[in-house]
Design a protein around this motif. Sequence first.
Motif: not given
Length: 770
Positions: A515-543
């Motif tokens: 929630x706090x990460x979303x609040x800090x980033x909500x005003x940016x036009x776009x946020x691209x989160x990337x990594x070689x190891x975003x697995x499982x994707x659902x875990x990282x989307x949740x947190x």
Amino acid sequence: MTYTIQLSVRSLVEHVFLSGSIDSGFRAASSMTDGTKAHQRVQESYGETDHKEVYLQADIRYGDLSFKIDGRCDGLLLSGEETIDEIKSTSGDVSLITEDAYPVHWAQACCYAYMYAKEHGRDRMAVQLTYVHVRTEEAKRFKRVLTFAELEAFVLDVIGRYAPYAAMRRDHEQRRQESIRELPFPFDTYRAGQRKLAGAVYTSIAQGSGLFAMAPTGIGKTMSTLYPAVKAMGEGLIRRILYITAKTTTRAAAEDACARLASKGLCMQSVTLTAKDKICFQEETRCQPDYCEYADGYYDRINGAIMDILSHETQMTRPVIEEYARKHRVCPFEFSLDLAYAADAVICDYNYVFDPRVSMKRWAEEQKKETGLLIDEAHNLVDRARDMYSAELVKSAFLQLKREFKGVNRPIHDAAQAVNAYFIALRKQCADQGGLTDMELPEELLALLDGFIAQAEPVLLGGGGSPAHTMLLDAYFAASSFVRIAKLYDERFTTYAEVERNEVRLKLFCLDPSFLLAQAGKRYRSIVRFSATLTPMSYYMDLLGGNREEDYTLSLPSPFDPAQWDVRLHPLSTRYRDRERTKLPLVQAIRRVVEERGGNYLVFFPSYPYLHEVYEAFMAEGSPVEMLVQEARMTEEERERFLDAFQPDRTGTLVGFAVLGGVFSEGVDLQGDRLTGVIVVGVGLPQLGLERNIIRDYVNRTGKNGYNYAYVYPGMNKVLQAGGRLIRSERDTGTLVLIDDRFLQTPYRQLLPGEWMNYRLPGSDGPDIE
């Protein structure tokens, strides 16, 4: 063609009138809150026809430049003579402030007066400065009456002094946009998956949505994200790129990408932010004019320094910033921050965006809407965010203060004693269990901390460098951080206490930072989160604050041929209870791999104690191979020497022992013969502990698998990162050995990447590790 500059009144006048020195001496944590309250108390005294927080704006032509200036004045007084009231709070002696002490304050008020007079056709306006003490509410006012002609002449003079900088920015922006239109992709061809990732990044920015992208090693994720963001800038979709990451090595990769784009004709100004303690020129990081020549008179020289570097440089890396900082005698850290607000691209650490104590607060909301945020190695942000949004206190700090200030300062002594007494009572509550979990927010303690902070601030404002003063300052910052985090506290937090002998530790622990990460980033036009190891994707989307309905996701396969990998799986238990029994077979397994083929090897362990146990056993058997061992606290020079030892065309064998999740398991690029093999010992699970168990139980209550969230996913991420050091280019080949029987079990096996699934077990065809 008229070029339009949009900026706030404050930015305009500070550029022209700000002067003097940096003085980062003690600042009260409550000053902003108290200042706001002081403003509000003044505004409450206004008459019925007066207005507060009045938005004003004006369009002003100056040659071929068009300025759109706006801001909010503190007060518009209409009960008598029409007056603009500019309120400034202070913790200093109000009686000592003179009328001409702060030209920047008069400039700000006069700009507001001009904007109001122009809009409403007034031929004269009163301008008032109100200085108010944050605690005593003592106020002092100065008032001037100016004609519209005088106000207009003043504002035009201010704009004229700002115009050279604006013209320089205009000329640069025109060159930048022209260069972007002609900018080709900086490589002859796209790698497999690279065009798809670049397209997804551009689409996300164009649509103003988010993206979670898993881009395996070899795709070229840095260029795949930066190039489309630059192209989006050329289309006017964004005006700034923020490239943030946790590692120095990945910041260097972003710098290299900017340099390659520049070699293809891009004219874009980028700034790299380096931590203050690393870039400071002095032995001690103390930004005070009587100690540091680079802080003394900083604001008198900074405009010249900025004009100089922006006129001659595009890539403002640490060495470039240091060169110009020495030339103009300005603080390199503050210089880099000031440059960041002017740059097209900023490369920096996560904390400049997400940490409530550090974030770049001068970036206005409008600027964020025009910014694309690229988060590299986004898997690291989960634990970093938990740390940013957590706070803790220890009893011993207040016991020491109580003793130190006894008979010296009664208010400090009493305030520290009250906090210490709270911890004594808490220790008694924990007596039988050694601690408490699932506690409520400690309101009683927060009230005591407010009292302690109030008593400490006057003493700290007086300055001093004694051990007692340093002790008080440390406790003050810890208490202030605790109070600050308490204001963010909700159902995603918990409070726990631990007792060890006489020490008591109390922590406000952020369980879910999404929630706090979303609040800090909500005003940016776009946020691209990337990594070689975003697995499982659902875990990282949740947190990481993702929006499952609006954000795009992208998972790309490895661009490398599976034949480049020689993957072997040795089902040997490395669980803590089995380590003594399996230590000798483990040593023999490692020895057989490294002696089978000479070269350079990295062996990763889940902890330093386990690493040292195996290393000592390995050396006890005697071996002709050269050994290196990662230590817990290595300097940058020691880390460089460690990596420099991995040279190609080695005649013998080099084996480096390192830890999973450490500096050598991420962001390290040892291509070709610099790395022959990687051995991963264990599945990387974090050590069993209170915090991980608290996370596990919290996630279980949400209906998800808490053990996976607290242990398995973070652990396997370390495994994937370490194994990813092996194959870095299309020409690399090497041996990857996974040693642990859990790699054959669910969910560990399901988290292995596709290119690792063609593994061999001991006894299968071909060479094995038994």
